[in-house]
Design a protein around this motif. Structure first.
Motif, PDB file in Angstrom:
ATOM      1  N   THR A  67       0.830  -1.203   0.000  1.00  0.00           N
ATOM      2  CA  THR A  67       0.000   0.000   0.000  1.00  0.00           C
ATOM      3  C   THR A  67       0.866   1.255   0.000  1.00  0.00           C
ATOM      4  OG1 THR A  67      -0.175  -0.167   2.388  1.00  0.00           O
ATOM      5  CG2 THR A  67      -1.996  -1.062   1.111  1.00  0.00           C
ATOM      6  N   VAL A  83       0.613   4.214  -2.680  1.00  0.00           N
ATOM      7  CA  VAL A  83       0.449   5.635  -2.375  1.00  0.00           C
ATOM      8  C   VAL A  83       1.551   6.456  -3.039  1.00  0.00           C
ATOM      9  CG1 VAL A  83       0.491   7.343  -0.527  1.00  0.00           C
ATOM     10  CG2 VAL A  83      -0.778   5.226  -0.215  1.00  0.00           C
ATOM     11  N   ARG A  98      -6.584   1.730   2.464  1.00  0.00           N
ATOM     12  CA  ARG A  98      -5.226   1.495   1.969  1.00  0.00           C
ATOM     13  C   ARG A  98      -5.231   0.420   0.881  1.00  0.00           C
ATOM     14  NH1 ARG A  98      -0.941   3.898   5.055  1.00  0.00           N
ATOM     15  NH2 ARG A  98       0.487   2.589   3.880  1.00  0.00           N
ATOM     16  N   ALA A 106      -6.249   1.873  -2.290  1.00  0.00           N
ATOM     17  CA  ALA A 106      -5.163   2.624  -2.916  1.00  0.00           C
ATOM     18  C   ALA A 106      -4.407   1.768  -3.938  1.00  0.00           C
ATOM     19  CB  ALA A 106      -4.197   3.140  -1.841  1.00  0.00           C
ATOM     20  N   LEU A 155      -6.951  12.004  -2.679  1.00  0.00           N
ATOM     21  CA  LEU A 155      -6.811  10.624  -2.205  1.00  0.00           C
ATOM     22  C   LEU A 155      -5.905  10.538  -0.977  1.00  0.00           C
ATOM     23  CD1 LEU A 155      -6.479   8.927  -5.697  1.00  0.00           C
ATOM     24  CD2 LEU A 155      -8.455   8.881  -4.171  1.00  0.00           C
TER      25      LEU A 155
END
Lengths: 580, 277
Positions: free
Chosen positions: B9, B13, B134, B137, B199
């Protein structure tokens, strides 16, 4: 010395005196707040000067000076916090505040500047350094005070007035040193590196080493400034080591005027002081204004506020050209250049294949062949050992494999590029000085009034009239004059082997004849070995003793002028028939 | 298990946040230091939707439009004169970032904003409860990555963009309006960055200068990736994992600088970075 020069010296001296008086007498009429702010501003101005020397003069955009500053300030504060404030601790703090940032800067310099590094890479590293520094401070816990910093440690008990004076004196002192240095012979190297790194390297200057040394010394200066701040402000906080402060230094330098010395100092003092005054009343608007002005300046006035002041034509009487005795060449036996089985390819494309060539003293060898035959590539292989090749190249018995250009120049190879390559913003005289710097150690303090050059270099200057234009900026010369200047610079290196890539392109007939005469003298009388790339077969016929013909990456002929020029093969190649 | 999920995650990101900067650098070879400001703008789009009382997901289209328009203006007024001066372009965009940061401060105040999260709850992954957001994402990062690849390889804009990357002079000679390609790229890159800002809101505190913290990491990742989407993905996974590992086993503070330091070392040892892997 001319009147004009004396005059400008007098003006500077007066300015210096005024600054000294202001700094010493300032505490008598300044209020406490202004004095404290200006003390800080003057310390920051020292930093702005270091940024300016790196960026404005040498072309290295750095955001990292804050890290060295922070290292110096924290070294001081940590020693005084954890060991106490006895005199020996101040000495220790002072030594560490300079030593640690110096070592750190040397490390960063080594990381930033290496063969083939782009200018952007140094900027990238300069962003990482302050981030690492801030994180280390945060991670330091008790010893660094983490995010709240250190406060309440013993400091030099000078009183606010004397801290102000100390900061001012150091600023003036460092400013003077910087002024002397950038005007010295050695200081011209910085601008040369900024203007044309490649030409500098091909004059035998150790570009990367100069940059590393500069960064190292200026890291130490930043650390010293950190020592001053830790004492004057009586506190240190992580922000002073951070990337945002680093960008602020760049902004002050840019607004004041990069590449000048007064500009960044004025910019820093003005903006930091105004900021402190105004930010109480309009905190966000002030930052907004600075940001907006900065963008506009970068776009329309890249030279900063200093760009509003017209450039003075400050040069007085031109320096004197002096012929120096040519170096006794070691009478070594064997060829100057020996190439064995040279091959160069990009992937599956073979640009050069199995080339064998020997060139001896006193020989002028012309390299001919149609466009794309690999002539310039061959020159590059001969002058840059870091080019990946197959086969071997030896110069004076020494294999050049893996050697960077500046080392090969020092072995005795001078190269003139196809497109005239000089230092555009320097004067003709400075260009010539730079050409001699790998041989005659330049002064860090003085600018020489005489330029010692070997006789053939002076001949080239005389014959082209450049000897009367020594104060002219090289960027303003005509194409032909630039070609001649570059040739004179290469000849000034006194190379055993001279590589010339179309030195007469764009010259008039008279100039070509003149260059031809010089080349013949260099090889015939003075015993240099010369390799010449040339398209004009008439010119080649006149000047050379031997001609080598390259075609599609292979050496197809190597013979005397008569043999080659009249051969059917050469005619066929030039008319295109041999492509089949 | 948590470590693996954290790594993935985190990589996702990083990829989302870097993608806007990557687009602009990949095509224009310009480092947009206003990137942090675009992230901030996006995050404040969420503040606006919250104030209006609508779903925070609506912040995405809002950020896309605002980012795109401002990106277009930026390209036109600030970046276009500086293509020949790339180092100055870094400075000018940084200055612009300051301006935008201060404008946000003037409009919304400098305090940290409280924003409803986009998505709550956890999902059970092989016996471990893990934040649903997460995990989402990862999906978003995959979507963006796939979108890049498809856009570059399947669309007309992608084709012209690639032509500009390879040889701008030739592209112009062939009649491609390179100025328009640059404008479109910059607008799109800014819009994507602003969306990334939306986000980010559930993962980080929202304040006017929040973008600056992310800027350097993004910048370094883009530096090691050049113009290759695959290289960027790889860099995010490798360095994201390293960041989680250092953060877990050594110190969370040192974890924060892992990406930057490793990228710098990588560029020293291998100047092309992951490009061409």
């Amino acid at each position: 010395m001319s009147d004009r020069m004396t005059q400008s010296r007098g003006l500077l001296l007066a300015l210096l005196l005024l600054a000294a008086v202001l700094v010493l007498a300032g505490p008598l009429f300044l209020d406490r707040f202004t004095m404290n702010v200006l003390t800080r501003s003057m310390i920051y101005a020292i930093l702005a000067l270091t940024v300016d020397l790196l960026w404005g003069f040498t072309g290295i955009l750095t955001f990292g000076q804050s890290a060295f500053f922070g290292a110096g300030a924290y070294a001081t504060a940590m020693v005084l916090t954890h060991l106490g404030g006895a005199p020996e601790h101040f000495v220790l703090a002072f030594v560490l505040a300079i030593a640690i940032p110096t070592l750190l800067a040397a490390l960063v310099g080594w990381l930033s500047f290496h063969q083939g590094a782009t200018p952007l890479y140094a900027t990238v590293i300069s962003l990482v350094v302050p981030i690492v520094m801030t994180q280390l401070i945060f991670a330091g816990g008790q010893s660094t005070g983490s995010s709240s910093g250190l406060v309440g440690y013993p400091t030099l008990a000078l009183g606010a007035a004397n801290h102000f004076r100390l900061a001012g004196v150091v600023l003036i002192g460092f400013g003077c040193l910087a002024w002397v240095f950038v005007r010295s012979d050695a200081g011209r190297m910085l601008v040369a590196i900024r203007d044309n790194e490649m030409r500098a390297a091909y004059l035998g200057l150790r570009v990367q080493l100069v940059r590393i040394l500069l960064m190292t010394v200026l890291g130490g200066v930043a650390g010293f400034a950190g020592f001053l701040l830790a004492n004057a402000a009586r506190m240190v906080a992580p922000e002073i080591a951070g990337f945002v402060f680093g960008t602020q230094l760049v902004i002050w330098t840019a607004l004041g005027g990069r590449g000048t010395l007064l500009g960044p100092v004025a910019g820093t003092l003005g903006i930091d002081w105004l900021g402190a005054k105004l930010s109480g009343e309009l905190p966000f608007l002030w930052q907004l204004l600075i940001g907006a002005i900065f963008v506009v300046m970068i776009l329309f006035l890249p030279r900063g506020l200093a760009g509003l002041v017209p450039r003075r034509r400050h040069q007085g009487t031109p320096p004197e050209l002096v012929a120096i005795p040519t170096r006794r060449r070691a009478d070594a036996v064997g060829p100057v250049l020996s190439v064995r089985g040279l091959g160069k390819s990009y992937g599956s494309l073979h640009v050069l294949e199995s080339i064998d060539l020997e060139v001896h003293r006193g020989e002028l060898v012309s390299l001919v062949g149609p466009n794309g035959a690999g002539k310039t590539t061959m020159m590059r292989c001969l002058s840059d050992g870091t080019e990946p090749i197959s086969g071997s190249i030896t110069v004076l018995g020494r294999d050049i494999g893996g050697l960077p250009p500046e080392r090969i120049v020092r072995l005795g190879v001078g190269r003139k590029f196809q497109l005239a390559s000089v230092f555009e913003s320097l004067s003709v005289a400075d260009c010539l000085r730079l050409a001699r710097m790998s041989l005659d150690r330049p002064s860090l303090l003085r600018r020489s009034r005489r330029i010692g050059l070997p006789a053939p270099a002076i001949d080239i200057l005389r014959l082209t009239g450049l000897d009367g234009m020594l104060n002219q900026r090289a960027g303003l010369l005509s194409h032909g004059q630039k070609q001649a200047l570059e040739l004179a610079m290469v000849v000034a290196l006194e190379p055993e082997l001279i590589l010339l890539d179309e030195p007469t392109a764009g010259l008039t007939k008279a100039e070509r004849a003149m260059i031809g005469g010089v080349l013949q003298r260099l090889s015939g009388e003075l015993g240099h070995a010369v390799i010449l790339i040339e398209h004009d077969l008439d010119f080649v016929r006149i000047v050379s003793q031997r001609i080598v013909v390259l075609h599609q990456g292979r050496m197809v002929m190597d013979g005397t002028v008569g043999e080659v020029v009249d051969s059917d093969l050469v005619r066929a190649i030039y008319s295109g028939a041999a492509n089949a | 298990m948590v470590l693996v999920l954290d790594s993935l995650t985190t990589a996702a990101v990083l990829f989302i946040v870097s993608s806007g900067l990557f687009m602009i650098f990949g095509v224009l070879q310009i480092i947009n230091f206003a990137h942090g400001a675009w992230l901030g703008l996006g995050a404040y789009a969420t503040v606006v939707t919250t104030a209006l009382g609508v779903s925070p997901w609506l912040a995405l289209p809002l950020a896309f439009v605002v980012g795109g328009v401002l990106g277009g203006l930026t390209e036109r007024l600030v970046v276009r004169p500086l293509y020949a001066r790339p180092l100055d372009a870094i400075l000018a965009t940084w200055g612009l970032g300051i301006v935008i940061g201060q404008l946000i401060t003037l409009a919304f105040g400098r305090d940290v904003q409280m924003i409803p999260v986009l998505m709550t709850g956890t999902v059970d992954v092989l016996g471990t409860a893990y934040s649903a957001y997460r995990l989402t994402a990862i999906a978003i990062a995959l979507a963006i990555g796939l979108g890049f690849v498809l856009a570059l390889e399947r669309t007309r804009l992608g084709l012209t963009a690639r032509a500009v990357i390879m040889n701008e002079a030739l592209a112009r000679a062939l009649g491609i309006n390179t100025a328009r390609v640059r404008l479109a790229t910059f607008m799109l890159g800014s819009a994507v960055a602003a969306c990334a800002g939306v986000l980010l809101t559930p993962l980080t505190s929202v304040d006017p200068n929040m973008g600056v913290i992310w800027l350097i990491g993004c910048f370094m990742l883009v530096m090691v990736s050049g113009s290759s989407v695959r290289a960027l993905a790889l860099a995010c996974i490798v360095f994201g994992t390293a960041q989680v590992a250092v953060g877990t086993y050594v110190s969370p503070i040192l974890g924060g600088m892992t990406v930057a330091v490793l990228c710098a070392l990588m560029l020293r040892l291998r100047p092309k970075g992951f490009a061409g892997v």
